[in-house]
Design a protein around this motif. Structure first.
Motif, PDB file in Angstrom:
ATOM      1  N   THR A 118      -0.970  -4.564  -2.999  1.00  0.00           N
ATOM      2  CA  THR A 118      -2.068  -3.668  -2.639  1.00  0.00           C
ATOM      3  C   THR A 118      -3.151  -4.501  -1.978  1.00  0.00           C
ATOM      4  O   THR A 118      -3.606  -5.495  -2.541  1.00  0.00           O
ATOM      5  N   THR A 119      -3.536  -4.085  -0.776  1.00  0.00           N
ATOM      6  CA  THR A 119      -4.636  -4.719  -0.058  1.00  0.00           C
ATOM      7  C   THR A 119      -5.800  -3.733  -0.028  1.00  0.00           C
ATOM      8  O   THR A 119      -5.657  -2.574  -0.431  1.00  0.00           O
ATOM      9  N   VAL A 120      -6.928  -4.175   0.479  1.00  0.00           N
ATOM     10  CA  VAL A 120      -8.101  -3.301   0.532  1.00  0.00           C
ATOM     11  C   VAL A 120      -7.812  -2.041   1.351  1.00  0.00           C
ATOM     12  O   VAL A 120      -8.357  -0.973   1.063  1.00  0.00           O
ATOM     13  N   GLU A 121      -6.932  -2.143   2.349  1.00  0.00           N
ATOM     14  CA  GLU A 121      -6.571  -0.973   3.149  1.00  0.00           C
ATOM     15  C   GLU A 121      -5.869   0.103   2.315  1.00  0.00           C
ATOM     16  O   GLU A 121      -5.868   1.277   2.686  1.00  0.00           O
ATOM     17  N   GLY A 122      -5.268  -0.309   1.197  1.00  0.00           N
ATOM     18  CA  GLY A 122      -4.522   0.626   0.363  1.00  0.00           C
ATOM     19  C   GLY A 122      -5.333   1.279  -0.741  1.00  0.00           C
ATOM     20  O   GLY A 122      -4.821   2.112  -1.485  1.00  0.00           O
ATOM     21  N   LEU A 123      -6.607   0.915  -0.866  1.00  0.00           N
ATOM     22  CA  LEU A 123      -7.425   1.490  -1.942  1.00  0.00           C
ATOM     23  C   LEU A 123      -7.936   2.878  -1.612  1.00  0.00           C
ATOM     24  O   LEU A 123      -7.853   3.786  -2.416  1.00  0.00           O
ATOM     25  N   GLY A 124      -8.529   3.030  -0.477  1.00  0.00           N
ATOM     26  CA  GLY A 124      -9.120   4.311  -0.108  1.00  0.00           C
ATOM     27  C   GLY A 124      -9.217   4.434   1.389  1.00  0.00           C
ATOM     28  O   GLY A 124      -8.809   3.552   2.137  1.00  0.00           O
ATOM     29  N   THR A 125      -9.772   5.555   1.830  1.00  0.00           N
ATOM     30  CA  THR A 125      -9.982   5.799   3.251  1.00  0.00           C
ATOM     31  C   THR A 125     -11.481   6.015   3.471  1.00  0.00           C
ATOM     32  O   THR A 125     -12.213   6.271   2.507  1.00  0.00           O
ATOM     33  N   PRO A 126     -11.931   5.964   4.710  1.00  0.00           N
ATOM     34  CA  PRO A 126     -13.360   6.227   4.955  1.00  0.00           C
ATOM     35  C   PRO A 126     -13.822   7.590   4.413  1.00  0.00           C
ATOM     36  O   PRO A 126     -14.960   7.733   3.984  1.00  0.00           O
ATOM     37  N   ASN A 131       0.828  -1.210   0.000  1.00  0.00           N
ATOM     38  CA  ASN A 131       0.000   0.000   0.000  1.00  0.00           C
ATOM     39  C   ASN A 131       0.861   1.258   0.000  1.00  0.00           C
ATOM     40  O   ASN A 131       0.580   2.229   0.689  1.00  0.00           O
ATOM     41  N   GLY A 132       1.960   1.196  -0.764  1.00  0.00           N
ATOM     42  CA  GLY A 132       2.840   2.340  -0.922  1.00  0.00           C
ATOM     43  C   GLY A 132       3.933   2.470   0.117  1.00  0.00           C
ATOM     44  O   GLY A 132       4.783   3.349   0.020  1.00  0.00           O
ATOM     45  N   GLU A 133       3.948   1.599   1.110  1.00  0.00           N
ATOM     46  CA  GLU A 133       4.948   1.659   2.181  1.00  0.00           C
ATOM     47  C   GLU A 133       5.861   0.441   2.125  1.00  0.00           C
ATOM     48  O   GLU A 133       5.389  -0.695   2.123  1.00  0.00           O
ATOM     49  N   ARG A 134       7.161   0.689   2.081  1.00  0.00           N
ATOM     50  CA  ARG A 134       8.137  -0.404   2.050  1.00  0.00           C
ATOM     51  C   ARG A 134       8.248  -0.994   3.454  1.00  0.00           C
ATOM     52  O   ARG A 134       8.501  -0.279   4.415  1.00  0.00           O
ATOM     53  N   ARG A 135       8.044  -2.324   3.549  1.00  0.00           N
ATOM     54  CA  ARG A 135       8.075  -3.005   4.850  1.00  0.00           C
ATOM     55  C   ARG A 135       8.950  -4.255   4.739  1.00  0.00           C
ATOM     56  O   ARG A 135       8.874  -4.978   3.753  1.00  0.00           O
ATOM     57  N   THR A 136       9.746  -4.503   5.768  1.00  0.00           N
ATOM     58  CA  THR A 136      10.561  -5.712   5.846  1.00  0.00           C
ATOM     59  C   THR A 136      10.146  -6.478   7.084  1.00  0.00           C
ATOM     60  O   THR A 136       9.983  -5.897   8.161  1.00  0.00           O
ATOM     61  N   VAL A 137       9.964  -7.778   6.908  1.00  0.00           N
ATOM     62  CA  VAL A 137       9.537  -8.631   8.012  1.00  0.00           C
ATOM     63  C   VAL A 137      10.294  -9.955   7.939  1.00  0.00           C
ATOM     64  O   VAL A 137      10.563 -10.462   6.850  1.00  0.00           O
ATOM     65  N   ALA A 138      10.679 -10.476   9.096  1.00  0.00           N
ATOM     66  CA  ALA A 138      11.354 -11.771   9.179  1.00  0.00           C
ATOM     67  C   ALA A 138      10.281 -12.848   9.275  1.00  0.00           C
ATOM     68  O   ALA A 138       9.436 -12.813  10.172  1.00  0.00           O
ATOM     69  N   LEU A 139      10.328 -13.788   8.335  1.00  0.00           N
ATOM     70  CA  LEU A 139       9.288 -14.816   8.251  1.00  0.00           C
ATOM     71  C   LEU A 139       9.886 -16.197   8.058  1.00  0.00           C
ATOM     72  O   LEU A 139      10.930 -16.353   7.408  1.00  0.00           O
ATOM     73  N   ASP A 140       9.191 -17.186   8.571  1.00  0.00           N
ATOM     74  CA  ASP A 140       9.489 -18.573   8.236  1.00  0.00           C
ATOM     75  C   ASP A 140       9.217 -18.732   6.740  1.00  0.00           C
ATOM     76  O   ASP A 140       8.253 -18.155   6.224  1.00  0.00           O
ATOM     77  N   ALA A 141      10.020 -19.481   6.043  1.00  0.00           N
ATOM     78  CA  ALA A 141       9.880 -19.643   4.592  1.00  0.00           C
ATOM     79  C   ALA A 141       8.534 -20.249   4.202  1.00  0.00           C
ATOM     80  O   ALA A 141       8.100 -20.113   3.063  1.00  0.00           O
ATOM     81  N   ARG A 142       7.842 -20.888   5.136  1.00  0.00           N
ATOM     82  CA  ARG A 142       6.560 -21.527   4.850  1.00  0.00           C
ATOM     83  C   ARG A 142       5.361 -20.609   5.079  1.00  0.00           C
ATOM     84  O   ARG A 142       4.224 -21.021   4.888  1.00  0.00           O
ATOM     85  N   THR A 143       5.584 -19.362   5.433  1.00  0.00           N
ATOM     86  CA  THR A 143       4.497 -18.430   5.728  1.00  0.00           C
ATOM     87  C   THR A 143       3.834 -17.968   4.435  1.00  0.00           C
ATOM     88  O   THR A 143       4.499 -17.465   3.527  1.00  0.00           O
TER      89      THR A 143
END
Length: 172
Positions: A73-81, A9-21
């Protein structure tokens, strides 16, 4: 554990995950984006539909590590209320939901579908393989067939998509 970097949604994010996630579990459980729903967890219902690099996918069927570097892009990234995306506004205006559980996936799939039509991608219901497909009720039904609504709000969903697509074409 693997570091996975996504632009969500326009924001660069890094997360540590198990390869099976799965990408769905990464979004919901690790990044707090719960708009994308876990329905069947087998790719049969479409509740987890998101856009990856502009194309719609079922987030439950893919691993997050496979999308390192991708744009999500998730639904949170489409618009705001206060400033709804045209597809979100059309779903509200046409009552394209009942319980609402499938609505985020329906909306994300519809946005992706309208993009496919704009690019001229035919479906099984398209009258021709050449040129831009006409967005008829049959065309919408075929393209949205991977998204199920247990409440059977389909007529309103089709009406919402038709209206949003016309509004998108008119503003183009």
């Amino acid at each position: 554990m693997h570091d996975v970097t996504l632009t969500i949604n326009g924001e660069r994010r890094t997360v540590a995950l198990d390869a099976r996630t799965t990408l769905l579990d990464a979004l919901r459980d690790h990044l707090g984006l719960t708009g994308t729903k876990k329905g069947c967890d087998h790719g049969q219902c479409g509740a987890c539909t998101i856009l990856v690099d502009g194309r719609r996918i079922n987030a439950c069927l893919t691993l997050a590590v496979m999308h390192d570097g991708d744009t999500v892009t998730t639904v949170e990234g489409l618009g705001t209320p206060d400033d709804l995306h045209p597809m979100q506004a059309a779903f509200v205006a046409h009552d394209g939901f009942q319980c609402g559980y499938c609505t985020p996936g329906q909306i994300m799939s519809a946005v992706g579908m309208v993009g496919e039509v704009a690019k001229g991608w035919p479906s099984h219901a398209s009258a021709s393989l050449n040129g831009k497909p006409e967005l008829t009720e049959a065309e919408i039904a075929e393209r949205m067939s991977g998204n199920l609504c247990r409440c059977s709000a389909y007529p309103n969903i089709v009406a919402a998509i038709s209206a949003a697509a016309k509004d998108t074409e008119a503003s183009s």
